[in-house]
Design a protein around this motif. Structure first.
Motif, PDB file in Angstrom:
ATOM      1  N   UNK A 178       8.182  17.340   1.079  1.00 27.39           N
ATOM      2  CA  UNK A 178       8.140  15.931   1.488  1.00 27.39           C
ATOM      3  C   UNK A 178       9.174  15.645   2.565  1.00 27.39           C
ATOM      4  N   UNK A 179      10.352  16.218   2.436  1.00 25.71           N
ATOM      5  CA  UNK A 179      11.390  16.018   3.449  1.00 25.71           C
ATOM      6  C   UNK A 179      10.981  16.650   4.780  1.00 25.71           C
ATOM      7  N   UNK A 180      10.359  17.803   4.718  1.00 21.37           N
ATOM      8  CA  UNK A 180       9.902  18.455   5.949  1.00 21.37           C
ATOM      9  C   UNK A 180       8.809  17.632   6.620  1.00 21.37           C
ATOM     10  N   UNK A 181       7.870  17.111   5.838  1.00 23.18           N
ATOM     11  CA  UNK A 181       6.824  16.267   6.418  1.00 23.18           C
ATOM     12  C   UNK A 181       7.407  14.989   6.987  1.00 23.18           C
ATOM     13  N   UNK A 182       8.376  14.405   6.307  1.00 22.08           N
ATOM     14  CA  UNK A 182       8.999  13.175   6.802  1.00 22.08           C
ATOM     15  C   UNK A 182       9.710  13.431   8.115  1.00 22.08           C
ATOM     16  N   UNK A 183      10.349  14.586   8.235  1.00 23.88           N
ATOM     17  CA  UNK A 183      11.029  14.912   9.481  1.00 23.88           C
ATOM     18  C   UNK A 183      10.039  15.141  10.619  1.00 23.88           C
ATOM     19  N   UNK A 184       8.891  15.702  10.302  1.00 26.89           N
ATOM     20  CA  UNK A 184       7.888  15.957  11.337  1.00 26.89           C
ATOM     21  C   UNK A 184       7.183  14.673  11.783  1.00 26.89           C
ATOM     22  N   UNK A 185       7.002  13.747  10.853  1.00 26.47           N
ATOM     23  CA  UNK A 185       6.228  12.545  11.163  1.00 26.47           C
ATOM     24  C   UNK A 185       7.058  11.414  11.754  1.00 26.47           C
TER      25      UNK A 185
ATOM     26  N   UNK B 257       0.816  -1.198   0.000  1.00 25.13           N
ATOM     27  CA  UNK B 257       0.000   0.000   0.000  1.00 25.13           C
ATOM     28  C   UNK B 257       0.858   1.260   0.000  1.00 25.13           C
ATOM     29  N   UNK B 258       1.927   1.281   0.795  1.00 26.99           N
ATOM     30  CA  UNK B 258       2.784   2.461   0.862  1.00 26.99           C
ATOM     31  C   UNK B 258       3.488   2.730  -0.457  1.00 26.99           C
ATOM     32  N   UNK B 259       3.862   1.657  -1.169  1.00 26.02           N
ATOM     33  CA  UNK B 259       4.526   1.830  -2.459  1.00 26.02           C
ATOM     34  C   UNK B 259       3.568   2.442  -3.463  1.00 26.02           C
ATOM     35  N   UNK B 260       2.327   2.007  -3.452  1.00 26.80           N
ATOM     36  CA  UNK B 260       1.338   2.551  -4.376  1.00 26.80           C
ATOM     37  C   UNK B 260       1.090   4.033  -4.103  1.00 26.80           C
ATOM     38  N   UNK B 261       1.009   4.390  -2.841  1.00 25.90           N
ATOM     39  CA  UNK B 261       0.796   5.809  -2.491  1.00 25.90           C
ATOM     40  C   UNK B 261       1.997   6.641  -2.935  1.00 25.90           C
TER      41      UNK B 261
ATOM     42  N   UNK C 170       4.092   5.988  -5.399  1.00 22.74           N
ATOM     43  CA  UNK C 170       4.097   6.094  -6.862  1.00 22.74           C
ATOM     44  C   UNK C 170       3.027   7.051  -7.373  1.00 22.74           C
ATOM     45  N   UNK C 171       1.851   7.007  -6.792  1.00 19.73           N
ATOM     46  CA  UNK C 171       0.786   7.928  -7.199  1.00 19.73           C
ATOM     47  C   UNK C 171       1.134   9.375  -6.857  1.00 19.73           C
ATOM     48  N   UNK C 172       1.742   9.581  -5.711  1.00 18.62           N
ATOM     49  CA  UNK C 172       2.151  10.931  -5.328  1.00 18.62           C
ATOM     50  C   UNK C 172       3.230  11.456  -6.270  1.00 18.62           C
ATOM     51  N   UNK C 173       4.172  10.596  -6.615  1.00 21.39           N
ATOM     52  CA  UNK C 173       5.227  10.991  -7.553  1.00 21.39           C
ATOM     53  C   UNK C 173       4.634  11.336  -8.910  1.00 21.39           C
ATOM     54  N   UNK C 174       3.699  10.526  -9.382  1.00 22.11           N
ATOM     55  CA  UNK C 174       3.059  10.804 -10.661  1.00 22.11           C
ATOM     56  C   UNK C 174       2.296  12.126 -10.621  1.00 22.11           C
ATOM     57  N   UNK C 175       1.622  12.398  -9.524  1.00 21.16           N
ATOM     58  CA  UNK C 175       0.884  13.655  -9.396  1.00 21.16           C
ATOM     59  C   UNK C 175       1.827  14.857  -9.403  1.00 21.16           C
ATOM     60  N   UNK C 176       2.947  14.743  -8.709  1.00 20.74           N
ATOM     61  CA  UNK C 176       3.924  15.836  -8.685  1.00 20.74           C
ATOM     62  C   UNK C 176       4.478  16.081 -10.087  1.00 20.74           C
ATOM     63  N   UNK C 177       4.776  15.013 -10.819  1.00 21.37           N
ATOM     64  CA  UNK C 177       5.303  15.162 -12.179  1.00 21.37           C
ATOM     65  C   UNK C 177       4.270  15.839 -13.086  1.00 21.37           C
ATOM     66  N   UNK C 178       3.011  15.436 -12.973  1.00 26.98           N
ATOM     67  CA  UNK C 178       1.958  16.039 -13.809  1.00 26.98           C
ATOM     68  C   UNK C 178       1.800  17.518 -13.486  1.00 26.98           C
TER      69      UNK C 178
ATOM     70  N   UNK D 196       9.372  23.348  -9.277  1.00 27.58           N
ATOM     71  CA  UNK D 196       8.225  22.638  -8.703  1.00 27.58           C
ATOM     72  C   UNK D 196       8.664  21.307  -8.112  1.00 27.58           C
ATOM     73  N   UNK D 197       9.527  20.575  -8.813  1.00 27.49           N
ATOM     74  CA  UNK D 197      10.000  19.294  -8.296  1.00 27.49           C
ATOM     75  C   UNK D 197      10.838  19.504  -7.032  1.00 27.49           C
TER      76      UNK D 197
END
Length: 65
Positions: A57-64, A1-5, A7-15, A49-50
């Motif tokens: 994402x790094x800031x959220x990862x550090x907070x979580x 499940x985490x891998x799918x999320x 990949x979808x997040x990466x695809x959304x950022x690229x779009x 943008x990237x």
């Protein structure tokens, strides 16, 4: 499940980055820039943008963790 999320997040950022780059390139052309200059502005926008998405994402990862 985490891998799918991830990949979808990466695809959304690229779009979103591609859409922002296309808009920047189009606005540059409408402003009278040459094609190479418009392409450069689009590339800078895409990279920005990237980079912003990676920083957030790094800031959220550090907070979580």
């Amino acid at each position: 499940m985490n891998v799918a999320v991830a990949l979808l997040t990466t695809a959304l950022v690229i779009v979103v980055a591609l859409m922002a780059a296309a808009g920047a390139g189009k606005l540059a052309r409408m402003d009278g820039a040459t094609y190479p200059a418009a392409l450069t502005r689009a590339a800078v926008t895409f990279a920005g943008v990237v980079t912003l998405a990676a920083t957030v994402a790094a800031a959220f990862a550090a907070l979580l963790t």
